[in-house]
Design a protein around this motif. Sequence first.
Motif, short mmCIF file in Angstrom:
data_model
loop_
_atom_site.label_atom_id
_atom_site.label_comp_id
_atom_site.label_asym_id
_atom_site.label_seq_id
_atom_site.Cartn_x
_atom_site.Cartn_y
_atom_site.Cartn_z
N ILE A 56 0.82 -1.21 0.00
CA ILE A 56 0.00 0.00 0.00
C ILE A 56 0.86 1.26 0.00
O ILE A 56 0.48 2.28 -0.61
N TYR A 57 2.03 1.26 0.64
CA TYR A 57 2.87 2.47 0.66
C TYR A 57 3.36 2.80 -0.75
O TYR A 57 3.38 3.96 -1.16
N GLU A 58 3.77 1.76 -1.48
CA GLU A 58 4.24 1.97 -2.84
C GLU A 58 3.10 2.46 -3.74
O GLU A 58 3.26 3.42 -4.51
N GLY B 295 -1.26 18.32 12.18
CA GLY B 295 -0.92 17.79 13.51
C GLY B 295 -0.66 16.30 13.47
O GLY B 295 0.29 15.80 14.10
N ALA B 296 -1.49 15.56 12.72
CA ALA B 296 -1.31 14.11 12.61
C ALA B 296 -0.01 13.78 11.89
O ALA B 296 0.70 12.83 12.25
N MET B 297 0.31 14.55 10.86
CA MET B 297 1.56 14.35 10.14
C MET B 297 2.75 14.53 11.07
O MET B 297 3.72 13.76 11.04
N LYS B 298 2.69 15.54 11.92
CA LYS B 298 3.78 15.79 12.87
C LYS B 298 3.87 14.69 13.92
O LYS B 298 4.97 14.27 14.30
N ASN C 70 4.28 7.87 5.82
CA ASN C 70 3.89 8.84 6.84
C ASN C 70 2.44 9.27 6.65
O ASN C 70 1.65 9.34 7.60
N ALA C 71 2.06 9.53 5.39
CA ALA C 71 0.69 9.94 5.09
C ALA C 71 -0.30 8.83 5.38
O ALA C 71 -1.37 9.07 5.97
N GLU C 72 0.03 7.61 5.00
CA GLU C 72 -0.87 6.48 5.23
C GLU C 72 -1.12 6.27 6.72
O GLU C 72 -2.25 5.99 7.14
N LEU C 73 -0.08 6.40 7.53
CA LEU C 73 -0.22 6.16 8.97
C LEU C 73 -0.92 7.32 9.67
O LEU C 73 -1.55 7.13 10.70
#
Length: 683
Positions: free
Chosen positions: A442-444, A482-485, A470-473
């Motif tokens: 899924i990351y790829e 905020g979630a990205m950080k 990072n975006a997927e998680l």
Amino acid sequence: MRKDLFIDIETYSSVDIKSCGAYKYIESPDFEILIVGYAFDDEDVVIVDLAQGDELPEEFEEALFNPEIRKHAHNAVFERRSFQRVGYDIPAENWHCTAVKAAYCGLPFSLDEVSKKLDLKDKKLDTGKALIKYFSCPCKPTRTNGMRTRNYPWDAPEQWEMYKEYNRYDVLSEREIYHKLEQYVIPEFERELYILDQAINDRGILVDMELAESAIAVDGIYTNILLQQSKDITGLDNPNSVAQLKTWYGRNYADLVDANLSKKDKEYLATANGQFYDPNNQSMAADPIKMLLKLDAVQMFSELVTVLENRQKLGRSSVKKYYTMINCAMKDKRVRGTFQFYGANRTGRWAGRLVQLQNLSKNHVDNIDLPRELIRKRDWEAVEMMYGDVSDILSQLVRTTFIAPEGKTYCVADFSAIEARVVSWLANEDWRMEVFRGDGKIYEAAGARMFNVPIESITKGSELRAKAKNAELALGYQGSLGAMKRMGGDKMGMSDNEMMHIVKLWRDANKAIVNLWAEIERCAHEAVRYHRRVVGTPRNLIFDCDDTYFTITLPSGHQLFYRNPTFKEKKAGRSMAKLLYYEGIIQETKQWGLIDTYGGKLTENIVQAISRDLIGFAMINLSKAGYDITMHVHDEAIAEVPDDGNSKAWLDGMIKIMSNPPEWASDLPLNAAGFACKYYMKD
């Protein structure tokens, strides 16, 4: 004919139940049941004073063994194991736990707290703690108490009568909780899962006591060496003290470090110092120390580096788990009672107890056997020479202290990207479903779709894959900057603008998931506003609301409960938004209060609850197939199987069972992977 028997007991044991757990408390040779309070249906409560010679009435004994009569208790495992200890072995399927029922209905576990939240007529009495301490725990021998080590009923007759009254009110409270929540039925699947949970807790986990004891010994030696080294450098009485260390750093190094920094690094240092000197941060969390150690200007001062690194090593809390294992291990070297069924309100996930298996450090040393044997031999010098940080190795070895017994081996298997699969399935995000039906990368796939590049260019270790991961998680539940950080986007070197751009790219690539958040919020608001049943298009989720609860019924039949829902306005940017609130335990404060929720948060609850139902379904099938489950952590199951040379066949069977979805999720592409081992580890 009588149908329900409500029971509460008071007991004595010299073992500390808080630090050692109920199972070891009950195993103690001096354990005894002092008082039994019980009531059939709506009849009067009967108090049996066993400590003063009363015997259990025949009607009670017959009811215990009668499978047609349901046995109710608050935290029923305690009553079940206590009666088993004194010769009444009643199967778990005969017991019904009002604590679990309360948790299922979005209420706290504790009988005292449930009594208050439900405003019971017969509330649990406040006198209990003092009476329990007096009669149910050992006391210090003094001249005034005749040098006795415990208090008996005849030592304080009036208090003893109060203890019996306290017990009577507990029975009344349990019965009232049962009646107040009776209309909310626990599904049969949950009952089956509760019974399995009791079997897993009863089985326990075998501990390598030699390794645990050696780890504690090495930790003691290594701690003293680090403390002495830091004392010699700082001159502090206790360089492990947060206050003393902050003062020493400020007096000797803060200005020196600041003078050698670039403008950009000064901003970075301000952030680090802000955390370092924060009066509310008394734990000296790892983050500010890590931030300081990253600065070249700090690295100029070798003694400062040594002291900060030593504080990092001394701050590892996972080493304490060895002490917990030894404290909680029973005569057969097994730790029991480590899983709390329905420990997380709404989602129904298990909570950890005692050793806290949900937050074990991962092992990342290639050959974990070597440091494991060196620590067993207490050869900390060799560990330090080979790996540098002994405390880090001790942390990595914690999970390997759980071992399979002689003649058995572990099979360990976990779901692959379970939450990403479930949210894709709920939203019916076609391109993601195709990925999960295929190689599952899924990351790829997400990176290729977000950045509009060929999938072949998204390779392991590449920058685009890291950003897509990072975006997927971070973003599946309506998260943004905020979630990205929180997932470390800023530590990867991304600016706020770049992270916000990635949020947009991810949402553009996952329009069905974005629509899922909106629909779930719309259905929830409609159900609460009009107190009516609403069926959503995502897998026919059912939203409903009565005078007490807003509920979401999942495809499994499992319901999520939100108590006393209401709408309140909350500032969102420059405007006001009407948000849905409910009563629950606030995670940050652990106190009961109002919690706000929205589409993305509700989606998270739903996805995590479905994921929990899937691992529960898999564990039930594993148990039926002969797998003796000893542990499970979120999406992972660990089972003891015969060490008969067929471990691969056992593992293949386990993976096949876990990859088989239940009928209510027949088109959900599940996948699992695992390995066999003699001790628990991360592969």
